[in-house]
Design a protein around this motif. Sequence first.
Motif, PDB file in Angstrom:
ATOM      1  N   UNK A  82       0.867  -1.173   0.000  1.00 32.89           N
ATOM      2  CA  UNK A  82       0.000   0.000   0.000  1.00 32.89           C
ATOM      3  C   UNK A  82       0.904   1.223   0.000  1.00 32.89           C
ATOM      4  N   UNK A  83       0.442   2.304  -0.622  1.00 39.38           N
ATOM      5  CA  UNK A  83       1.186   3.560  -0.619  1.00 39.38           C
ATOM      6  C   UNK A  83       0.704   4.429   0.535  1.00 39.38           C
ATOM      7  N   UNK A  84       1.629   4.957   1.307  1.00 40.56           N
ATOM      8  CA  UNK A  84       1.278   5.850   2.405  1.00 40.56           C
ATOM      9  C   UNK A  84       1.141   7.273   1.879  1.00 40.56           C
ATOM     10  N   UNK A  85       0.696   8.186   2.740  1.00 43.99           N
ATOM     11  CA  UNK A  85       0.560   9.587   2.367  1.00 43.99           C
ATOM     12  C   UNK A  85       1.902  10.192   1.961  1.00 43.99           C
ATOM     13  N   UNK A  86       2.971   9.615   2.457  1.00 42.91           N
ATOM     14  CA  UNK A  86       4.305  10.124   2.165  1.00 42.91           C
ATOM     15  C   UNK A  86       4.829   9.614   0.832  1.00 42.91           C
ATOM     16  N   UNK A  87       4.030   8.800   0.161  1.00 39.61           N
ATOM     17  CA  UNK A  87       4.434   8.295  -1.142  1.00 39.61           C
ATOM     18  C   UNK A  87       5.238   7.012  -1.087  1.00 39.61           C
ATOM     19  N   UNK A  88       5.596   6.583   0.101  1.00 39.29           N
ATOM     20  CA  UNK A  88       6.384   5.363   0.234  1.00 39.29           C
ATOM     21  C   UNK A  88       5.502   4.130   0.055  1.00 39.29           C
ATOM     22  N   UNK A  89       6.025   3.162  -0.665  1.00 39.36           N
ATOM     23  CA  UNK A  89       5.339   1.882  -0.796  1.00 39.36           C
ATOM     24  C   UNK A  89       5.673   1.029   0.417  1.00 39.36           C
TER      25      UNK A  89
END
Length: 262
Positions: free
Chosen positions: A215-222
Motif C-alpha cells: 500500500x502507498x502511504x501519504x508520504x508516497x512510500x510503498x
Amino acid sequence: MKACFSTWCTDDYHDRVGLAKQQASLKYFHPEIPRFVFDTAKTNKLKEIDPWLNQYFMMPPTCMHLADEFDLVIHIDGDCTVTGPLDDVLRGDFEIAGVRNNNDYNKAGKDPFITIPLKNGSMIPKWEFLNAGFVASTSKDFWLEWHACNKLEGNNYAGHENDTLNHIFHSGRYKTKILDPYNCSESYGLTNVWGNETHWDSWREIFLQDNKLYIHSILGRRMEIKVLHVAGGGGSWLMKQKYEQYGFKQEVLEYLRNITNG
C-alpha cells in the motif's frame, strides 16, 4: 532462536474474530514455529492463579510462562492476518518489539491520533505510541513486569494494558524496537489502516505485486504489508475477518484466501 506465537482468544470470540484465518496465516508463513491459543479453559486456569485478571489484562499472563521454554515470545491478536514472512521479528535483536498505533496521516484509523503522558509529564510522540495487538519479547522480565504493572496500575489508565505497555516500552529499561517506524517500508498492523468512513477505507487501495501485498502511504512510500489487524473496537461487527466486507481488490482477496485456506 527458539520462538513461538501466542494468542489470547476465548471460545466465544473464535468465530467472531476469525481466529482460524489468523492461525492458518501463521502456519502458511512460519510452519516451523509453534502456536499457542489461550482459550476459555486456559483463561479460567490463569484466573485461578490471579483472580483479578479480566479481559483488559490478559496478554502478559498468556505469554510470560512461555518465556521459560522459548527465547522469543510473540503475542499476536486473534483478529490479525499475517500476510508476509516475519523475518525482522524473528531476528530477535531487541528485548521488546512493538508496532505503531497511529498511521502516517496523524490518525488512529479514521479517528484522531492517540498518545498518553509518561510519569515525567512528557507525551509519548504520536509516532511512537504502540498498539498491543502485536508485541514480541526476548525478555521474561518484561512479561513479568508488564503483568505486575497491570495488577498495580492498569485500572488507572483508559487503555489498560495497552497504556502500561507503552510506559514500560518507553521507560529506557529495555532494548526496544518499533517494527514499523514513521515513514517505514513495512507495515505490521495499524499503520496500513486509515479512512474517512471507516478505519479500513485504505484496504481498498492494497495491491498485489511479486506475490506480496503493498500500500502507498501519504508520504508516497510503498509499504509491504506484513500484518492486517482489524482492531477498531471490541463492539465492532467488522472485527470478524470476513475479507469481502472491506473492499479488497479481487487479486488481494484471492491472495488472502490462499494463505488462510479460504
